[in-house]
Design an enzyme around this catalytic site. Sequence first.
Site, short mmCIF file in Angstrom:
data_model
loop_
_atom_site.label_atom_id
_atom_site.label_comp_id
_atom_site.label_asym_id
_atom_site.label_seq_id
_atom_site.Cartn_x
_atom_site.Cartn_y
_atom_site.Cartn_z
N LYS A 125 0.83 -1.21 0.00
CA LYS A 125 0.00 0.00 0.00
C LYS A 125 0.86 1.26 0.00
CE LYS A 125 -2.36 -2.67 -0.52
NZ LYS A 125 -2.36 -4.14 -0.47
N GLY A 169 -4.62 -12.50 -10.09
CA GLY A 169 -5.35 -12.42 -8.83
C GLY A 169 -5.07 -11.09 -8.17
N HIS A 224 -23.02 15.89 1.89
CA HIS A 224 -22.87 16.23 0.48
C HIS A 224 -21.78 17.28 0.33
CE1 HIS A 224 -23.75 17.20 -3.67
NE2 HIS A 224 -23.73 18.48 -3.32
P1 NAI Z 1 -5.09 -15.50 -6.17
O1 NAI Z 1 -5.59 -16.85 -5.82
O2 NAI Z 1 -5.88 -14.28 -5.84
O3 NAI Z 1 -4.81 -15.44 -7.76
C1 NAI Z 1 -3.95 -16.32 -8.42
C2 NAI Z 1 -4.31 -16.38 -9.90
O4 NAI Z 1 -3.30 -17.14 -10.58
C3 NAI Z 1 -5.63 -17.06 -10.18
O5 NAI Z 1 -6.43 -16.21 -10.97
C4 NAI Z 1 -5.22 -18.34 -10.93
O6 NAI Z 1 -6.17 -18.75 -11.87
C5 NAI Z 1 -3.92 -17.92 -11.60
N1 NAI Z 1 -3.02 -19.03 -11.96
C6 NAI Z 1 -2.74 -20.13 -11.22
N2 NAI Z 1 -1.85 -20.90 -11.87
C7 NAI Z 1 -1.55 -20.29 -13.06
C8 NAI Z 1 -0.68 -20.60 -14.16
N3 NAI Z 1 0.08 -21.69 -14.17
N4 NAI Z 1 -0.63 -19.74 -15.22
C9 NAI Z 1 -1.40 -18.61 -15.20
N5 NAI Z 1 -2.22 -18.28 -14.19
C10 NAI Z 1 -2.30 -19.10 -13.11
O7 NAI Z 1 -3.62 -15.43 -5.53
P2 NAI Z 1 -2.65 -14.21 -5.23
O8 NAI Z 1 -2.95 -13.04 -6.08
O9 NAI Z 1 -1.29 -14.80 -5.30
O10 NAI Z 1 -3.01 -13.82 -3.73
C11 NAI Z 1 -2.84 -14.78 -2.69
C12 NAI Z 1 -3.66 -14.41 -1.48
O11 NAI Z 1 -3.19 -13.23 -0.88
C13 NAI Z 1 -5.11 -14.23 -1.81
O12 NAI Z 1 -5.84 -15.17 -1.06
C14 NAI Z 1 -5.43 -12.84 -1.38
O13 NAI Z 1 -6.64 -12.81 -0.66
C15 NAI Z 1 -4.28 -12.42 -0.48
N6 NAI Z 1 -3.96 -11.01 -0.70
C16 NAI Z 1 -4.88 -10.05 -0.42
C17 NAI Z 1 -4.62 -8.73 -0.67
C18 NAI Z 1 -5.65 -7.71 -0.37
O14 NAI Z 1 -6.55 -7.97 0.38
N7 NAI Z 1 -5.57 -6.51 -0.93
C19 NAI Z 1 -3.36 -8.29 -1.25
C20 NAI Z 1 -2.49 -9.37 -1.53
C21 NAI Z 1 -2.79 -10.66 -1.25
#
Ligand code: NAI
Length: 470
Positions: free
Chosen positions: A53, A185, A449
């Site tokens: 952030k 993601g 507002h």
């Molecule tokens: P994610 O699960 O959100 O997204 C991972 C993406 O990678 C998915 O869309 C999936 O289909 C894709 N994917 C998987 N294997 C692949 C491949 N071989 N080739 C291409 N695409 C592929 O995971 P992410 O973004 O790593 O986040 C992990 C966790 O961290 C999440 O559960 C999230 O909630 C948390 N997080 C939350 C944040 C927030 O609240 N702002 C910020 C950062 C993380």
Amino acid sequence: MSDKRWDLIVLGAGPGGYVAAIRASQLGLRTLCIDRNPLPGGTCLHRGCIPSKALLESSRFFANVRDAATLHGVVVPEPSLDLAAMMQRKQGVVDRLSKGIQGLFKRNGVTHLTGTARILESGKIQISESDGSVREEESARILVATGSRSIDLPMAPFDGGHIIDSSTALTLDRVPKHLIVIGAGVIGLEMATIWRRLGADVTIIEALPEILPGVDPVLIRNAKRLFRKQGLVFATGQRLIESRVEAESDKVMVWCENDKGERTEYSGDKVLVSVGRKPNLEESGLRQLGIACDPSGRVIVDDDFQTSLPGIYSIGDITPGPMLAHKASEEAIVAVERMAGKESRIDHDLIPSVVYCQPEIAMVGMTESDAKALGRAVNTGQFPLLASGRAQTAADADGIIRIVADAESDEILGVQILGREASELIASATVAIRSKMTSRQLAETIVSHPSLAETLKEAALLVTGKAIHL
Ligand code: NAI
């Protein structure tokens, strides 16, 4: 109180562990909190939410000066980037907040120890300290809050240089020319936003047909158009199958395949792999002790957050549910209060989530399709930020706000926001859903507002009737 030295030992000082330790101490439990890192805060503070952030804010500031100053009648010379100073500011924020937690530990009487803890059996842990010494500690209860780490793909293993995880993506010392992001993601989108604003070309590769799985399709449709306007390039339906680092050219080659088996080649100077996270269960000894896990590898807990092993409790990323800091912190409070005999509960259906891209995306409760999948008839209201006076004054009026309400009772079931300050607005939506408000009651609530809160009110008006400003 037990005859053991501690009433509670907490493993991990992230937003799950440190909050549990503070609350436990406040409730009179003699509490020890152990983390490998002498600076408390965990992934969220040191390698996740907070540094990301900080960089999102700094990169937004940079991009606004570069792209939007003249729009506001501010004439500035072409800005240049001092990335080292930007990183230093980020680190300053992290350090200050970590010191803050140390102060909270002191004020609340939490004993904080640096070392790697391994559970030997229920009630007993071994701590290896950095000077090589090993000691044992005993407690009636052990709470494990050891968090998660990035999933490493065998066809693109992290090397800390060309193929990186999100922690490294927050510490780069120069802006990549072409950043390839694997996985569209939350992490992929946030990192892409930072580095695109700072000048990198960014290609985001996603295996699924659509980006941001789980986000309302109406929001995605709008968001994607806006992301593309910022220069983000998406390649959906493309699964990563191979990568190769070419040392001479300092490039990484990446090969992807679609459903039909057709291959596409990409080349960049950095590849960020953000394909999800997995729970940390090994170092604490949980896995070796044969703890019961669900099919996705998360620790199964009961309403008290007790695992299959007596006296061992788990919260946060290692347990089922979204891997979010605020979910871990709330579970921490509930778990510890229940240990102290209180009737605390957590509503896992009401955890807001935010993607800090531009515009921000925030959601809480059910989407229209979630509700329909449960066989519930719903009414929806959708209001565009374009019609908001406050958004117009900010020259930041891209986005929509959606409210989903039960067709019969009019109770609000979910809110989805794409737009400026969505991360803040979603809190009001959460309060409304938690207090079982109807869309009519929300529509009747007076808000100031001009404010973005008016968009929530107008969307509520649209659920069963007409908005004023549309
Ligand atoms: P994610 O699960 O959100 O997204 C991972 C993406 O990678 C998915 O869309 C999936 O289909 C894709 N994917 C998987 N294997 C692949 C491949 N071989 N080739 C291409 N695409 C592929 O995971 P992410 O973004 O790593 O986040 C992990 C966790 O961290 C999440 O559960 C999230 O909630 C948390 N997080 C939350 C944040 C927030 O609240 N702002 C910020 C950062 C993380």
